[in-house]
Scaffold this motif. Structure first.
Motif, PDB file in Angstrom:
ATOM      1  N   ILE A  84      42.021  37.160  31.046  1.00 53.18           N
ATOM      2  CA  ILE A  84      42.194  36.434  32.269  1.00 53.18           C
ATOM      3  C   ILE A  84      42.779  35.148  31.370  1.00 53.18           C
ATOM      4  O   ILE A  84      42.511  34.662  30.473  1.00 53.18           O
ATOM      5  N   GLU A  85      44.011  34.735  32.078  1.00 47.92           N
ATOM      6  CA  GLU A  85      44.928  33.597  31.587  1.00 47.92           C
ATOM      7  C   GLU A  85      45.294  32.818  32.781  1.00 47.92           C
ATOM      8  O   GLU A  85      45.492  33.671  33.834  1.00 47.92           O
ATOM      9  N   LYS A  86      45.937  31.701  32.646  1.00 46.88           N
ATOM     10  CA  LYS A  86      46.466  30.920  33.880  1.00 46.88           C
ATOM     11  C   LYS A  86      47.756  31.560  33.896  1.00 46.88           C
ATOM     12  O   LYS A  86      48.854  31.540  33.184  1.00 46.88           O
ATOM     13  N   THR A  87      48.116  32.370  35.075  1.00 42.53           N
ATOM     14  CA  THR A  87      49.204  33.019  35.431  1.00 42.53           C
ATOM     15  C   THR A  87      49.881  32.426  36.645  1.00 42.53           C
ATOM     16  O   THR A  87      50.910  32.548  37.046  1.00 42.53           O
ATOM     17  N   GLY A  88      48.939  31.809  37.548  1.00 45.52           N
ATOM     18  CA  GLY A  88      49.332  31.548  39.037  1.00 45.52           C
ATOM     19  C   GLY A  88      48.698  32.164  40.143  1.00 45.52           C
ATOM     20  O   GLY A  88      47.326  31.841  40.116  1.00 45.52           O
ATOM     21  N   THR A  89      49.355  33.111  40.962  1.00 48.47           N
ATOM     22  CA  THR A  89      48.561  33.752  42.031  1.00 48.47           C
ATOM     23  C   THR A  89      48.129  35.014  41.508  1.00 48.47           C
ATOM     24  O   THR A  89      48.973  35.808  40.981  1.00 48.47           O
ATOM     25  N   VAL A  90      47.010  35.328  41.759  1.00 50.76           N
ATOM     26  CA  VAL A  90      46.239  36.662  41.354  1.00 50.76           C
ATOM     27  C   VAL A  90      45.602  37.241  42.644  1.00 50.76           C
ATOM     28  O   VAL A  90      44.784  36.628  43.464  1.00 50.76           O
ATOM     29  N   VAL A  91      46.040  38.573  43.047  1.00 47.22           N
ATOM     30  CA  VAL A  91      45.534  39.004  44.214  1.00 47.22           C
ATOM     31  C   VAL A  91      44.358  40.165  43.753  1.00 47.22           C
ATOM     32  O   VAL A  91      44.653  40.995  42.734  1.00 47.22           O
ATOM     33  N   CYS A  92      43.062  39.908  43.898  1.00 48.17           N
ATOM     34  CA  CYS A  92      41.918  40.561  43.823  1.00 48.17           C
ATOM     35  C   CYS A  92      41.766  41.708  44.780  1.00 48.17           C
ATOM     36  O   CYS A  92      41.075  41.302  45.945  1.00 48.17           O
ATOM     37  N   VAL A  93      41.981  43.036  44.803  1.00 44.09           N
ATOM     38  CA  VAL A  93      41.592  43.836  45.667  1.00 44.09           C
ATOM     39  C   VAL A  93      40.226  44.553  45.302  1.00 44.09           C
ATOM     40  O   VAL A  93      40.067  45.140  44.308  1.00 44.09           O
ATOM     41  N   GLY A  94      39.181  44.728  46.339  1.00 47.30           N
ATOM     42  CA  GLY A  94      37.931  45.214  46.010  1.00 47.30           C
ATOM     43  C   GLY A  94      37.684  46.276  47.028  1.00 47.30           C
ATOM     44  O   GLY A  94      37.859  45.855  48.296  1.00 47.30           O
ATOM     45  N   GLY A  95      37.276  47.256  46.967  1.00 41.81           N
ATOM     46  CA  GLY A  95      37.022  48.446  47.843  1.00 41.81           C
ATOM     47  C   GLY A  95      35.635  48.766  47.783  1.00 41.81           C
ATOM     48  O   GLY A  95      34.997  49.022  46.711  1.00 41.81           O
ATOM     49  N   GLY A  96      34.769  48.772  48.963  1.00 40.74           N
ATOM     50  CA  GLY A  96      33.262  49.374  48.881  1.00 40.74           C
ATOM     51  C   GLY A  96      32.473  48.441  47.868  1.00 40.74           C
ATOM     52  O   GLY A  96      32.561  47.382  47.538  1.00 40.74           O
ATOM     53  N   THR A  97      31.820  49.291  46.957  1.00 37.09           N
ATOM     54  CA  THR A  97      30.837  48.450  45.793  1.00 37.09           C
ATOM     55  C   THR A  97      31.702  48.041  45.007  1.00 37.09           C
ATOM     56  O   THR A  97      31.310  47.033  44.406  1.00 37.09           O
ATOM     57  N   GLY A  98      32.996  48.346  44.872  1.00 38.92           N
ATOM     58  CA  GLY A  98      33.939  47.661  43.888  1.00 38.92           C
ATOM     59  C   GLY A  98      33.982  46.292  44.092  1.00 38.92           C
ATOM     60  O   GLY A  98      34.326  45.438  43.024  1.00 38.92           O
ATOM     61  N   ILE A  99      33.757  45.704  45.230  1.00 38.32           N
ATOM     62  CA  ILE A  99      33.885  44.285  45.692  1.00 38.32           C
ATOM     63  C   ILE A  99      32.844  43.686  44.656  1.00 38.32           C
ATOM     64  O   ILE A  99      33.261  42.323  44.388  1.00 38.32           O
ATOM     65  N   ALA A 100      31.829  44.095  44.391  1.00 36.01           N
ATOM     66  CA  ALA A 100      30.905  43.436  43.524  1.00 36.01           C
ATOM     67  C   ALA A 100      31.716  43.088  42.164  1.00 36.01           C
ATOM     68  O   ALA A 100      31.610  41.890  41.584  1.00 36.01           O
ATOM     69  N   ALA A 101      32.069  44.079  41.558  1.00 37.35           N
ATOM     70  CA  ALA A 101      32.620  43.934  40.251  1.00 37.35           C
ATOM     71  C   ALA A 101      33.829  43.025  40.374  1.00 37.35           C
ATOM     72  O   ALA A 101      34.171  42.201  39.514  1.00 37.35           O
ATOM     73  N   MET A 102      34.714  43.065  41.354  1.00 37.52           N
ATOM     74  CA  MET A 102      35.721  42.299  41.899  1.00 37.52           C
ATOM     75  C   MET A 102      35.358  40.777  41.886  1.00 37.52           C
ATOM     76  O   MET A 102      36.151  39.970  41.478  1.00 37.52           O
ATOM     77  N   HIS A 103      34.118  40.669  42.185  1.00 48.75           N
ATOM     78  CA  HIS A 103      33.907  39.214  42.568  1.00 48.75           C
ATOM     79  C   HIS A 103      33.804  38.316  41.205  1.00 48.75           C
ATOM     80  O   HIS A 103      34.220  37.076  41.253  1.00 48.75           O
ATOM     81  N   HIS A 104      33.170  39.110  40.112  1.00 44.73           N
ATOM     82  CA  HIS A 104      33.065  38.480  38.692  1.00 44.73           C
ATOM     83  C   HIS A 104      34.445  38.105  38.219  1.00 44.73           C
ATOM     84  O   HIS A 104      34.686  37.119  37.475  1.00 44.73           O
ATOM     85  N   ILE A 105      35.394  39.044  38.395  1.00 46.90           N
ATOM     86  CA  ILE A 105      36.790  38.721  37.982  1.00 46.90           C
ATOM     87  C   ILE A 105      37.326  37.812  38.682  1.00 46.90           C
ATOM     88  O   ILE A 105      37.953  37.103  37.927  1.00 46.90           O
ATOM     89  N   ALA A 106      37.346  37.797  39.860  1.00 45.30           N
ATOM     90  CA  ALA A 106      38.031  36.705  40.909  1.00 45.30           C
ATOM     91  C   ALA A 106      37.317  35.208  40.283  1.00 45.30           C
ATOM     92  O   ALA A 106      38.029  34.316  40.379  1.00 45.30           O
ATOM     93  N   LYS A 107      35.905  35.211  40.148  1.00 43.85           N
ATOM     94  CA  LYS A 107      35.261  33.859  39.799  1.00 43.85           C
ATOM     95  C   LYS A 107      36.153  33.540  38.413  1.00 43.85           C
ATOM     96  O   LYS A 107      36.471  32.409  38.149  1.00 43.85           O
ATOM     97  N   GLY A 108      36.283  34.422  37.457  1.00 38.67           N
ATOM     98  CA  GLY A 108      36.860  34.172  36.022  1.00 38.67           C
ATOM     99  C   GLY A 108      38.348  33.739  36.332  1.00 38.67           C
ATOM    100  O   GLY A 108      38.702  32.770  35.695  1.00 38.67           O
ATOM    101  N   HIS A 109      39.058  34.085  37.320  1.00 45.82           N
ATOM    102  CA  HIS A 109      40.400  33.606  37.657  1.00 45.82           C
ATOM    103  C   HIS A 109      40.223  32.570  38.098  1.00 45.82           C
ATOM    104  O   HIS A 109      41.372  31.512  37.835  1.00 45.82           O
ATOM    105  N   VAL A 110      39.651  32.304  39.126  1.00 48.21           N
ATOM    106  CA  VAL A 110      39.430  30.987  39.522  1.00 48.21           C
ATOM    107  C   VAL A 110      39.228  29.939  38.549  1.00 48.21           C
ATOM    108  O   VAL A 110      39.867  28.801  38.645  1.00 48.21           O
TER     109      VAL A 110
END
Ligand SMILES: Cc1cc2nc3c(=O)[nH]c(=O)nc-3n(C[C@H](O)[C@H](O)[C@H](O)COP(=O)(O)OP(=O)(O)OC[C@H]3O[C@@H](n4cnc5c(N)ncnc54)[C@H](O)[C@@H]3O)c2cc1C
Ligand code: FES
Length: 283
Positions: free
Chosen positions: A97-123
């Motif tokens: 994770i580094e400051k890059t600008g706009t990041v699109v986090c795509v989550g499907g099904g249970t994968g949304i849970a893992a994506m949540h932690h990553i989205a939080k890190g990017h924010v």
């Protein structure tokens, strides 16, 4: 170390459960993208689960699991106050994770849970995060309110059109990439066919695409070799070299074949567990 369950919440009745576990040492070190290997009891199998969130101050980690077979069904029999025999982690390389600008986090099904932690890190790194989440139907969507509180924009797709766009997350992503010209990275976590489709969409745009390989892991620490995958022509181990890789370089055909490798044995194990349950008065 108790690994006691402090909170249990059924997010989707009969299907997906959230557990908050007392694991102070893991919570101190866990970063987005990390996972744990846990065992329900001393006779159980170790399975990998992503750390969906952690709270270093309170010493807790959050996991979200879909009941698919024997171990996850057994986990579902645990109550608040019960504990796991062991929880090993944090494992895997954290998300880059580094400051890059706009990041699109795509989550499907249970994968949304893992994506949540990553989205939080990017924010937290100062990126503008657009979340794109999808499920078969509205009642199967996870973390909608948590993601809305975190990201300026959350786009939803459901197969049956009960919420948001009627169709797949990849259609929403295609639209986004056509209209936003400054997307620095797309991160996709979910079923393998979904991640493969995301890579097909991002390829013509040349957008950096990171996927999390939910491949077969046995020990999760690089010793057994079960999680071999081919990335950019090189043989890598998903557990220690990943779980995240450059999606454009992943050999998805090989990965899909490996994921089907133990289907027969998994079905046998689930069948045996349901019989054991009846022996102990479960029915
Ligand atoms: C790094 C990593 C992180 C993971 N994080 C999570 C997580 O956060 N939440 C979560 O719910 N799961 C996650 N998984 C998947 C989880 O480990 C498996 O669902 C679990 O091991 C299944 O164990 P079981 O004994 O219940 O089922 P098994 O008996 O092993 O499987 C039963 C059946 O379900 C199918 N199956 C197994 N896993 C999946 C899957 N992921 N998707 C679709 N079908 C499947 C099998 O092919 C089999 O037919 C993760 C896996 C990895 C490698
Ligand atoms: S799970 Fe054993 S080497 Fe990766």
């Amino acid at each position: 170390m108790s690994y006691k369950i402090l909170k249990k919440e059924e997010l989707i009745p009969g299907q997906t459960t959230m557990l908050v576990i007392d694991a102070p040492q893991i919570a101190q070190k866990a970063k987005p993208g990390n996972f744990v290997m846990l065992r329900v009891n001393e006779h159980g199998e170790r399975i990998p689960l992503t750390i969906a969130d952690c709270d270093a101050k309170n010493g807790t980690i959050t996991i979200i699991y879909l009941v698919v077979g024997k171990t996850t069904a057994e986990m579902n029999t645990l109550k608040e106050g019960d504990g796991f025999a062991d929880v090993c982690g944090p494992l895997g390389k954290p998300t880059h994770i580094e400051k890059t600008g706009t990041v699109v986090c795509v989550g499907g099904g249970t994968g949304i849970a893992a994506m949540h932690h990553i989205a939080k890190g990017h924010v937290e790194a100062g990126n503008r995060v657009i979340a794109v989440i999808g499920a078969r139907s509205k009642n199967l969507l996870l973390f909608c309110s948590e993601l809305s509180a975190l990201c300026p924009e959350v786009r939803i797709a459901t197969d049956d059109g009960t919420e948001g766009h009627k169709g797949f997350v990849t259609e929403v992503l295609q639209d986004l990439l056509e209209t936003e010209d400054d997307v620095a990275e797309v991160v996709a976590i979910g079923p393998v066919p979904m991640m493969e489709a995301v890579c097909r969409v991002t390829k013509p745009f040349g957008t950096k695409t990171t996927v999390s390989l939910n491949s077969i892991m046995v020990d999760g620490i690089g010793m057994c070799g079960a999680c071999r995958c081919t990335v950019g022509g090189k043989t890598l181990f998903a557990c220690v070299d990943g779980p995240e890789f450059d999606g454009q370089k992943v050999d998805f055909d090989e990965l899909k074949a490996r994921l089907r490798q133990f289907t027969e044995q998994e079905a046998e194990s689930t069948e045996m567990f349901s019989k054991e349950c009846r022996c102990h008065g479960g029915e």
